[in-house]
Scaffold this motif. Structure first.
Motif, PDB file in Angstrom:
ATOM      1  N   GLN A 138       0.897  -1.036  -0.036  1.00 10.18           N
ATOM      2  CA  GLN A 138      -0.201   0.089   0.009  1.00 10.18           C
ATOM      3  C   GLN A 138       0.830   1.401   0.048  1.00 10.18           C
ATOM      4  OE1 GLN A 138      -2.213  -0.796   3.523  1.00 10.18           O
ATOM      5  NE2 GLN A 138      -3.521  -2.282   2.401  1.00 10.18           N
ATOM      6  N   GLN A 139       1.925   1.100   0.808  1.00  9.38           N
ATOM      7  CA  GLN A 139       3.103   2.296   0.829  1.00  9.38           C
ATOM      8  C   GLN A 139       3.545   2.672  -0.524  1.00  9.38           C
ATOM      9  OE1 GLN A 139       5.746   2.522   3.842  1.00  9.38           O
ATOM     10  NE2 GLN A 139       4.345   2.154   5.421  1.00  9.38           N
ATOM     11  N   GLN A 140       3.804   1.476  -1.288  1.00  7.49           N
ATOM     12  CA  GLN A 140       4.301   1.541  -2.508  1.00  7.49           C
ATOM     13  C   GLN A 140       3.451   2.208  -3.615  1.00  7.49           C
ATOM     14  OE1 GLN A 140       7.662   0.882  -3.676  1.00  7.49           O
ATOM     15  NE2 GLN A 140       6.688   2.309  -5.328  1.00  7.49           N
ATOM     16  N   MET A 141       2.372   1.919  -3.506  1.00  7.27           N
ATOM     17  CA  MET A 141       0.916   2.415  -4.108  1.00  7.27           C
ATOM     18  C   MET A 141       0.831   4.036  -4.085  1.00  7.27           C
ATOM     19  SD  MET A 141      -1.708  -0.448  -4.801  1.00  7.27           S
ATOM     20  CE  MET A 141      -1.348  -2.244  -5.577  1.00  7.27           C
ATOM     21  N   LEU A 142       1.031   4.348  -2.696  1.00  8.76           N
ATOM     22  CA  LEU A 142       0.912   5.623  -2.316  1.00  8.76           C
ATOM     23  C   LEU A 142       1.965   6.473  -2.903  1.00  8.76           C
ATOM     24  CD1 LEU A 142      -0.337   8.027  -0.623  1.00  8.76           C
ATOM     25  CD2 LEU A 142       0.830   7.160   1.624  1.00  8.76           C
ATOM     26  N   ALA A 143       3.071   5.886  -2.668  1.00  4.15           N
ATOM     27  CA  ALA A 143       4.257   6.596  -3.334  1.00  4.15           C
ATOM     28  C   ALA A 143       4.281   6.744  -4.886  1.00  4.15           C
ATOM     29  CB  ALA A 143       5.920   5.919  -3.109  1.00  4.15           C
ATOM     30  N   ILE A 144       3.644   5.862  -5.619  1.00  2.00           N
ATOM     31  CA  ILE A 144       3.473   5.996  -7.091  1.00  2.00           C
ATOM     32  C   ILE A 144       2.275   6.943  -7.392  1.00  2.00           C
ATOM     33  CG2 ILE A 144       2.713   4.581  -8.999  1.00  2.00           C
ATOM     34  CD1 ILE A 144       4.137   2.313  -7.838  1.00  2.00           C
ATOM     35  N   ALA A 145       1.307   6.783  -6.525  1.00  2.00           N
ATOM     36  CA  ALA A 145       0.309   7.617  -6.538  1.00  2.00           C
ATOM     37  C   ALA A 145       0.640   9.270  -6.571  1.00  2.00           C
ATOM     38  CB  ALA A 145      -1.192   7.356  -5.666  1.00  2.00           C
ATOM     39  N   ILE A 160       2.800 -11.727  -4.662  1.00  2.00           N
ATOM     40  CA  ILE A 160       1.400 -11.325  -4.950  1.00  2.00           C
ATOM     41  C   ILE A 160       1.281  -9.930  -5.264  1.00  2.00           C
ATOM     42  CG2 ILE A 160       0.409 -11.485  -2.895  1.00  2.00           C
ATOM     43  CD1 ILE A 160      -1.997 -12.886  -4.667  1.00  2.00           C
ATOM     44  N   VAL A 161       1.978  -8.994  -4.412  1.00  2.00           N
ATOM     45  CA  VAL A 161       1.976  -7.691  -4.470  1.00  2.00           C
ATOM     46  C   VAL A 161       2.998  -7.282  -5.305  1.00  2.00           C
ATOM     47  CG1 VAL A 161       1.990  -5.749  -3.097  1.00  2.00           C
ATOM     48  CG2 VAL A 161       1.443  -7.775  -1.854  1.00  2.00           C
ATOM     49  N   VAL A 162       4.098  -7.952  -5.594  1.00  2.00           N
ATOM     50  CA  VAL A 162       5.013  -7.592  -6.888  1.00  2.00           C
ATOM     51  C   VAL A 162       4.266  -7.675  -8.186  1.00  2.00           C
ATOM     52  CG1 VAL A 162       6.914  -8.268  -8.164  1.00  2.00           C
ATOM     53  CG2 VAL A 162       6.827  -8.360  -5.637  1.00  2.00           C
ATOM     54  N   ALA A 163       3.598  -8.667  -8.204  1.00  2.00           N
ATOM     55  CA  ALA A 163       2.872  -8.776  -9.916  1.00  2.00           C
ATOM     56  C   ALA A 163       1.669  -7.550  -9.878  1.00  2.00           C
ATOM     57  CB  ALA A 163       1.961 -10.281  -9.683  1.00  2.00           C
ATOM     58  N   ASP A 164       1.091  -7.239  -8.635  1.00  2.00           N
ATOM     59  CA  ASP A 164       0.135  -6.103  -9.089  1.00  2.00           C
ATOM     60  C   ASP A 164       0.854  -4.682  -9.322  1.00  2.00           C
ATOM     61  OD1 ASP A 164      -1.860  -7.441  -8.104  1.00  2.00           O
ATOM     62  OD2 ASP A 164      -1.883  -6.784  -6.106  1.00  2.00           O
ATOM     63  N   ILE A 165       2.133  -4.581  -8.614  1.00  2.00           N
ATOM     64  CA  ILE A 165       2.851  -3.411  -8.947  1.00  2.00           C
ATOM     65  C   ILE A 165       3.451  -3.269 -10.441  1.00  2.00           C
ATOM     66  CG2 ILE A 165       5.161  -2.233  -8.424  1.00  2.00           C
ATOM     67  CD1 ILE A 165       3.241  -1.802  -6.271  1.00  2.00           C
TER      68      ILE A 165
END
Ligand code: ATP
Length: 235
Positions: free
Chosen positions: A140-147, A169-174
């Protein structure tokens, strides 16, 4: 068209030379990946491109303009944003405050609309908008950093090890997200330890070894290059 053109760049930490004359180009609309072992200079190169470090020699051109030596805030205005290694969340600020930071330099009137669009795209950030960023999971933090970086409306997004420390599994999402961001029109320069996945979504790749580019080519060719396979892709 070449969006980014790095030519003969040398960057030092005091007397230690971390980049020894790096040449690299990023074609507009593409995903370009940089592979390399720990300490090869990948983060140094990313920091040099976004103005966090100044090169001692060499030039950086963005959209044809010489941007060598400009400050990070000047480069963000020109359209270059970085998602740093380790995400660099402002842990004691809320999700919403972090997102606001991503647009701090913008003067247009569509910021609120863009934040709303980001929330739609990342429903978990909407749900947690009033929570402290430090309480989010790694993914979620990575998504926030990207957003946050996307709210700067970059033309070129640099990402330093976005999959680091995340569950497979999260790596695949990223990686899926990186592809989507690119398809929506943002050019991407990606540093990744996960070389195979990076080459699968990239158009072009460079190999950096102790501060020098030692190989480059179409991502597909690199995936089939025996030397690259042995050094970076495992058996
Ligand atoms: P990693 O994957 O481990 O982050 P990297 O390829 O990103 O590696 P850099 O962090 O760019 O590598 O480091 C390149 C070289 O510069 C290394 O030899 C490193 O020890 C050195 N270096 C990095 N940061 C500093 C610093 N602040 N002061 C002195 N030397 C540094």
């Amino acid at each position: 068209m070449k969006l980014l053109n790095v030519s003969g760049v040398q960057t030092f930490y005091g007397n230690i030379q971390a980049l020894k004359g790096v040449d690299l180009q990023v074609e507009e609309g593409s995903i370009v990946t940089i592979l390399g072992a720990n300490g090869a200079g990948k983060s140094t190169l990313m920091k040099t491109i976004v103005g966090l470090l100044k090169p001692k020699h060499g030039t950086i051109h963005f959209l044809g303009d010489n941007v060598t030596g400009l400050r990070p805030d000047q480069l963000i205005r020109k359209g270059i944003a970085l998602v740093p290694e380790g995400r660099a969340m402002l842990a004691d600020m809320t999700v919403m405050e972090n997102l606001d930071m991503g647009a701090y330099h913008r003067k247009d009137k569509t910021i609120a609309k863009d934040i709303e669009a980001v929330m739609e795209r990342f429903p978990i950030l909407k749900e947690r908008q009033n929570q402290l960023a430090g309480t989010l999971s790694g993914g979620q933090q990575q998504m926030l950093a990207i957003a946050r970086a996307l709210l700067g409306k970059p033309k070129l997004l640099l990402m330093d090890e976005p999959s680091m420390g995340l569950a497979p599994i999260v790596v695949a999402d990223i990686f899926k997200l990186i592809k989507e961001i690119n398809e929506a029109g943002t050019t991407i320069l990606l540093v990744e330890q996960n070389a195979r996945l990076a080459l699968k979504i990239a158009n072009y790749g460079y190999v950096l070894e102790t501060g020098k580019i030692t190989a480059e080519g179409n991502a597909k060719e690199l995936l089939e290059n025996p030397r690259i396979v042995e050094a970076y892709l495992g058996a």
